[in-house]
Design a protein around this motif. Structure first.
Motif, PDB file in Angstrom:
ATOM      1  N   PRO A  67       0.868  -1.355  -0.062  1.00  0.00           N
ATOM      2  CA  PRO A  67      -0.196  -0.014  -0.026  1.00  0.00           C
ATOM      3  C   PRO A  67       0.871   1.246   0.067  1.00  0.00           C
ATOM      4  CG  PRO A  67      -0.745  -1.440   1.707  1.00  0.00           C
ATOM      5  CD  PRO A  67       0.502  -2.179   1.206  1.00  0.00           C
ATOM      6  N   ASP A  68       2.091   1.245   0.539  1.00  0.00           N
ATOM      7  CA  ASP A  68       2.781   2.654   0.548  1.00  0.00           C
ATOM      8  C   ASP A  68       3.325   2.963  -0.735  1.00  0.00           C
ATOM      9  OD1 ASP A  68       4.526   0.234   0.280  1.00  0.00           O
ATOM     10  OD2 ASP A  68       6.208   0.965   1.826  1.00  0.00           O
ATOM     11  N   LEU A  69       3.482   1.885  -1.650  1.00  0.00           N
ATOM     12  CA  LEU A  69       3.996   2.130  -2.895  1.00  0.00           C
ATOM     13  C   LEU A  69       2.667   2.891  -3.763  1.00  0.00           C
ATOM     14  CD1 LEU A  69       6.374   2.041  -5.069  1.00  0.00           C
ATOM     15  CD2 LEU A  69       5.335  -0.264  -5.727  1.00  0.00           C
ATOM     16  N   SER A  70       1.586   2.240  -3.738  1.00  0.00           N
ATOM     17  CA  SER A  70       0.214   2.952  -4.211  1.00  0.00           C
ATOM     18  C   SER A  70       0.279   4.295  -3.673  1.00  0.00           C
ATOM     19  CB  SER A  70      -0.775   2.219  -3.860  1.00  0.00           C
ATOM     20  OG  SER A  70      -0.655   0.776  -4.680  1.00  0.00           O
ATOM     21  N   ARG A  88     -11.495  17.794  -8.229  1.00  0.00           N
ATOM     22  CA  ARG A  88     -11.128  16.407  -8.844  1.00  0.00           C
ATOM     23  C   ARG A  88      -9.975  15.554  -8.161  1.00  0.00           C
ATOM     24  NH1 ARG A  88     -13.191  15.425 -14.453  1.00  0.00           N
ATOM     25  NH2 ARG A  88     -14.948  15.945 -13.494  1.00  0.00           N
ATOM     26  N   GLY A  89      -8.839  16.565  -8.066  1.00  0.00           N
ATOM     27  CA  GLY A  89      -7.537  16.060  -7.387  1.00  0.00           C
ATOM     28  C   GLY A  89      -7.830  15.882  -6.139  1.00  0.00           C
ATOM     29  N   HIS A  90      -8.526  16.710  -5.330  1.00  0.00           N
ATOM     30  CA  HIS A  90      -8.906  16.450  -3.943  1.00  0.00           C
ATOM     31  C   HIS A  90      -9.452  14.953  -3.651  1.00  0.00           C
ATOM     32  CE1 HIS A  90     -11.038  18.224   0.089  1.00  0.00           C
ATOM     33  NE2 HIS A  90     -10.326  17.368   0.309  1.00  0.00           N
ATOM     34  N   LEU A  91     -10.654  14.930  -4.557  1.00  0.00           N
ATOM     35  CA  LEU A  91     -11.391  13.699  -4.523  1.00  0.00           C
ATOM     36  C   LEU A  91     -10.406  12.539  -4.744  1.00  0.00           C
ATOM     37  CD1 LEU A  91     -14.060  12.197  -3.944  1.00  0.00           C
ATOM     38  CD2 LEU A  91     -14.417  12.839  -6.771  1.00  0.00           C
ATOM     39  N   ALA A  92      -9.486  12.506  -5.669  1.00  0.00           N
ATOM     40  CA  ALA A  92      -8.572  11.513  -6.069  1.00  0.00           C
ATOM     41  C   ALA A  92      -7.653  11.239  -4.654  1.00  0.00           C
ATOM     42  CB  ALA A  92      -7.882  11.754  -7.007  1.00  0.00           C
ATOM     43  N   LEU A  93      -7.359  12.143  -4.115  1.00  0.00           N
ATOM     44  CA  LEU A  93      -6.430  12.075  -3.222  1.00  0.00           C
ATOM     45  C   LEU A  93      -7.209  11.340  -1.918  1.00  0.00           C
ATOM     46  CD1 LEU A  93      -4.027  15.094  -3.579  1.00  0.00           C
ATOM     47  CD2 LEU A  93      -3.536  12.836  -3.582  1.00  0.00           C
ATOM     48  N   GLU A  94      -8.308  11.893  -1.848  1.00  0.00           N
ATOM     49  CA  GLU A  94      -9.196  11.510  -0.449  1.00  0.00           C
ATOM     50  C   GLU A  94      -9.233   9.864  -0.755  1.00  0.00           C
ATOM     51  OE1 GLU A  94     -10.048  12.632   2.214  1.00  0.00           O
ATOM     52  OE2 GLU A  94     -10.217  14.805   2.069  1.00  0.00           O
ATOM     53  N   GLN A  95      -9.640   9.320  -1.813  1.00  0.00           N
ATOM     54  CA  GLN A  95      -9.882   8.140  -2.200  1.00  0.00           C
ATOM     55  C   GLN A  95      -8.507   7.289  -2.032  1.00  0.00           C
ATOM     56  OE1 GLN A  95     -11.228   8.113  -6.272  1.00  0.00           O
ATOM     57  NE2 GLN A  95     -13.411   8.460  -5.577  1.00  0.00           N
ATOM     58  N   ALA A  96      -7.297   7.901  -2.412  1.00  0.00           N
ATOM     59  CA  ALA A  96      -6.143   7.185  -1.975  1.00  0.00           C
ATOM     60  C   ALA A  96      -5.833   7.168  -0.596  1.00  0.00           C
ATOM     61  CB  ALA A  96      -4.894   8.189  -2.886  1.00  0.00           C
ATOM     62  N   LEU A  97      -6.325   7.852   0.095  1.00  0.00           N
ATOM     63  CA  LEU A  97      -6.089   7.930   1.442  1.00  0.00           C
ATOM     64  C   LEU A  97      -6.939   6.859   2.251  1.00  0.00           C
ATOM     65  CD1 LEU A  97      -5.777  11.694   2.407  1.00  0.00           C
ATOM     66  CD2 LEU A  97      -3.937  10.023   3.051  1.00  0.00           C
ATOM     67  N   ASP A  98      -7.970   6.690   1.542  1.00  0.00           N
ATOM     68  CA  ASP A  98      -9.050   5.642   2.213  1.00  0.00           C
ATOM     69  C   ASP A  98      -8.432   4.237   1.959  1.00  0.00           C
ATOM     70  OD1 ASP A  98     -10.868   7.602   2.845  1.00  0.00           O
ATOM     71  OD2 ASP A  98     -12.097   7.296   0.813  1.00  0.00           O
ATOM     72  N   VAL A  99      -7.692   3.992   1.374  1.00  0.00           N
ATOM     73  CA  VAL A  99      -6.910   2.584   1.093  1.00  0.00           C
ATOM     74  C   VAL A  99      -5.287   2.629   1.166  1.00  0.00           C
ATOM     75  CG1 VAL A  99      -8.481   1.982  -0.375  1.00  0.00           C
ATOM     76  CG2 VAL A  99      -6.584   3.045  -1.705  1.00  0.00           C
ATOM     77  N   GLY A 100      -4.807   3.932   1.966  1.00  0.00           N
ATOM     78  CA  GLY A 100      -3.654   4.109   2.412  1.00  0.00           C
ATOM     79  C   GLY A 100      -2.882   3.175   3.101  1.00  0.00           C
ATOM     80  N   SER A 149       5.882   3.640   6.240  1.00  0.00           N
ATOM     81  CA  SER A 149       4.541   3.596   5.813  1.00  0.00           C
ATOM     82  C   SER A 149       4.019   4.944   6.644  1.00  0.00           C
ATOM     83  CB  SER A 149       3.698   2.211   6.147  1.00  0.00           C
ATOM     84  OG  SER A 149       3.800   2.138   7.777  1.00  0.00           O
ATOM     85  N   THR A 150       4.392   5.103   7.780  1.00  0.00           N
ATOM     86  CA  THR A 150       3.881   6.559   8.339  1.00  0.00           C
ATOM     87  C   THR A 150       4.408   7.571   7.718  1.00  0.00           C
ATOM     88  OG1 THR A 150       4.113   5.436  10.556  1.00  0.00           O
ATOM     89  CG2 THR A 150       4.036   7.735  10.447  1.00  0.00           C
ATOM     90  N   ALA A 151       5.625   7.854   7.000  1.00  0.00           N
ATOM     91  CA  ALA A 151       5.949   8.793   6.339  1.00  0.00           C
ATOM     92  C   ALA A 151       5.149   8.791   4.979  1.00  0.00           C
ATOM     93  CB  ALA A 151       7.563   8.736   6.058  1.00  0.00           C
ATOM     94  N   THR A 152       5.062   7.824   4.465  1.00  0.00           N
ATOM     95  CA  THR A 152       4.424   7.600   3.117  1.00  0.00           C
ATOM     96  C   THR A 152       2.846   8.251   3.259  1.00  0.00           C
ATOM     97  OG1 THR A 152       5.593   5.714   2.460  1.00  0.00           O
ATOM     98  CG2 THR A 152       3.744   6.346   0.998  1.00  0.00           C
ATOM     99  N   LEU A 153       2.014   7.797   4.335  1.00  0.00           N
ATOM    100  CA  LEU A 153       0.690   8.030   4.765  1.00  0.00           C
ATOM    101  C   LEU A 153       1.045   9.933   4.817  1.00  0.00           C
ATOM    102  CD1 LEU A 153      -2.134   7.541   4.887  1.00  0.00           C
ATOM    103  CD2 LEU A 153      -1.725   7.181   7.351  1.00  0.00           C
ATOM    104  N   GLY A 154       1.924  10.268   5.625  1.00  0.00           N
ATOM    105  CA  GLY A 154       2.028  11.458   6.167  1.00  0.00           C
ATOM    106  C   GLY A 154       2.363  12.527   4.953  1.00  0.00           C
ATOM    107  N   ALA A 155       3.046  11.836   4.120  1.00  0.00           N
ATOM    108  CA  ALA A 155       3.200  12.725   2.802  1.00  0.00           C
ATOM    109  C   ALA A 155       2.035  12.934   1.884  1.00  0.00           C
ATOM    110  CB  ALA A 155       4.411  12.174   1.836  1.00  0.00           C
ATOM    111  N   LEU A 156       1.054  12.041   1.962  1.00  0.00           N
ATOM    112  CA  LEU A 156      -0.164  11.928   1.247  1.00  0.00           C
ATOM    113  C   LEU A 156      -0.771  12.915   1.835  1.00  0.00           C
ATOM    114  CD1 LEU A 156      -1.277  10.617  -1.408  1.00  0.00           C
ATOM    115  CD2 LEU A 156      -2.238   8.767   0.107  1.00  0.00           C
ATOM    116  N   HIS A 157      -1.111  13.046   3.011  1.00  0.00           N
ATOM    117  CA  HIS A 157      -1.716  13.980   3.826  1.00  0.00           C
ATOM    118  C   HIS A 157      -1.306  15.501   3.347  1.00  0.00           C
ATOM    119  CE1 HIS A 157      -4.789  11.986   6.338  1.00  0.00           C
ATOM    120  NE2 HIS A 157      -3.936  10.965   6.560  1.00  0.00           N
ATOM    121  N   MET A 158      -0.143  15.728   3.497  1.00  0.00           N
ATOM    122  CA  MET A 158       0.579  16.968   3.149  1.00  0.00           C
ATOM    123  C   MET A 158       0.001  17.430   1.571  1.00  0.00           C
ATOM    124  SD  MET A 158       4.328  16.995   4.629  1.00  0.00           S
ATOM    125  CE  MET A 158       5.105  16.344   2.988  1.00  0.00           C
TER     126      MET A 158
END
Length: 389
Positions: free
Chosen positions: A188-191, A210-222, A230-239
């Motif tokens: 999941p961290d690679l995705s 649309r980008g906001h929606l796509a990123l929210e969906q990515a966070l749902d399966v993060g 994995s913590t850093a990858t998830l945190g970067a996606l939140h940033m």
């Protein structure tokens, strides 16, 4: 000519109080190369010249007046990158270099990307990406995840020059390659890493909602934050989601994601994880980006942060440069063109190639020129360097 170039390199290095080893490390070239150049017995090629100049905080033409520019060389390399990924899902070529060498070379290329060494990338990445793709096609079983990670890292490095130099269609194709490669892995961290990069497509198109929606969906399966990576990858996606949400005008969502990133950064050392810098300093830089993206009454927060703090060497050069470009825009909007110009000069010191290709930097220099009835020599010189005049 080589002797004069070497003298200029040595003089600038001493002025910045750098040792030869410091310069070699910052430029991502060998110490022997630096020593040879300074003695005048070696003449740096264009990519090496660009790397040394970037590490010294100046344009390569200051070291070699005959230098023709990074942009021309990068644009010349883009067709080769495009050809490399045409039919990327088809196995065609044999693996071109041993796995250990491929791994090391891609790690080096990631360092070039983080240091905004676009000339070095342009010279090497087409073959590097082709070898990574060939390795993925030739791999199966338990090693498939590493092979997928190598393709993602190589394609992301190629994307750095495509995106920064305006080849957004090629950038989108490279992101498709990353998504395809990540699909070979169950990590999941690679995705999540690929989703982070994919946000560029929405930013380039200004399709923020649309980008906001796509990123929210990515966070749902993060990824589950149970390791540092994995913590850093998830945190970067939140940033990244915070910035895109801010561009979409959703201040509440932007701050929610910024707070989530800040919580994940607690106790985590600032470092590069899966090719992305993350930690407390990166979160602070993104707080500035969110404030500038929201604009209006939020600009004061960006200025407050810049008065109290600035990124240090723990942050890669490209991101340090980006911080000063954001603060420059905040200072310009607050009616301080001189302060904005000082920020842009600092951004240039950190990563000249990044600044020269940044649309905000060019746009803001143009505004500063219009505001200054009698621009001084340094402003005029900067405007000529960045291509405004």
């Amino acid at each position: 000519m080589a002797e004069r170039i070497g003298q200029r390199i040595a003089a600038r290095r001493r002025a910045r109080r750098m040792t030869q080893a410091d310069l070699a490390r910052e430029a991502h070239v060998s110490l022997a190369m630096i020593k040879g150049c300074e003695r005048g017995v070696r003449s740096p090629g264009p990519s090496t010249l660009e790397a040394i100049a970037s590490a010294l905080g100046l344009d390569a033409s200051r070291l070699d007046p005959s230098y023709v520019g990074t942009g021309r060389r990068v644009h010349a390399a883009l067709p080769a990158i495009s050809a490399t990924i045409a039919g990327y899902e088809l196995a065609l070529d044999p693996v071109g270099r041993p796995l250990g060498q491929l791994r090391s070379d891609i790690e080096t290329a990631v360092g070039w990307r983080l240091a905004a060494q676009y000339g070095l990338i342009a010279a090497q990445v087409p073959k590097l990406l082709g070898d990574a793709l060939a390795h993925l096609h030739a791999t199966s079983g338990p090693h498939i995840e590493e092979a997928a990670r190598l393709v993602v890292a190589a394609a992301r490095t190629a994307d750095a020059v495509a995106y920064k130099f305006g080849a957004h269609d090629l950038s989108a194709r490279l992101i498709d390659v990353m998504r395809w490669a990540a699909g070979h892995s169950e990590a999941p961290d690679l995705s999540a890493c690929v989703a982070y990069v994919r946000a560029e497509t929405f930013l380039a198109a200004r399709a923020y909602r649309r980008g906001h929606l796509a990123l929210e969906q990515a966070l749902d399966v993060g990824p589950t934050p149970n390791t540092a990576r994995s913590t850093a990858t998830l945190g970067a996606l939140h940033m990244r989601t915070a910035v895109v949400a801010a561009r979409a005008g959703s201040a509440e969502a932007a701050h929610d994601h910024l707070n989530a990133a800040r919580t994940l950064a607690q106790g985590l050392p600032e470092a590069v994880y899966l090719g992305t810098s993350f930690g407390p300093s990166s979160v602070r830089i993104h707080e500035v980006a969110v404030s500038v993206s929201l604009g209006g009454g939020h600009i004061g927060r960006a200025l407050d942060i810049a008065r109290e703090w600035s990124p240090g060497p723990e942050i890669p050069a490209e991101r340090r440069s980006g911080f000063w470009i954001e603060v420059a825009r905040a200072r310009l909007w607050s009616g301080n063109p001189d302060g904005a110009f000082n920020c842009l000069k600092e951004a240039r010191k950190q990563a000249p190639q990044h600044v020269r290709e940044h649309p905000w930097a060019r746009e803001d220099i143009g505004k500063i020129l219009r505001l200054k009835r009698a621009p001084d020599e340094s402003l005029t010189s900067y405007a000529e360097w960045i291509g405004v005049t």
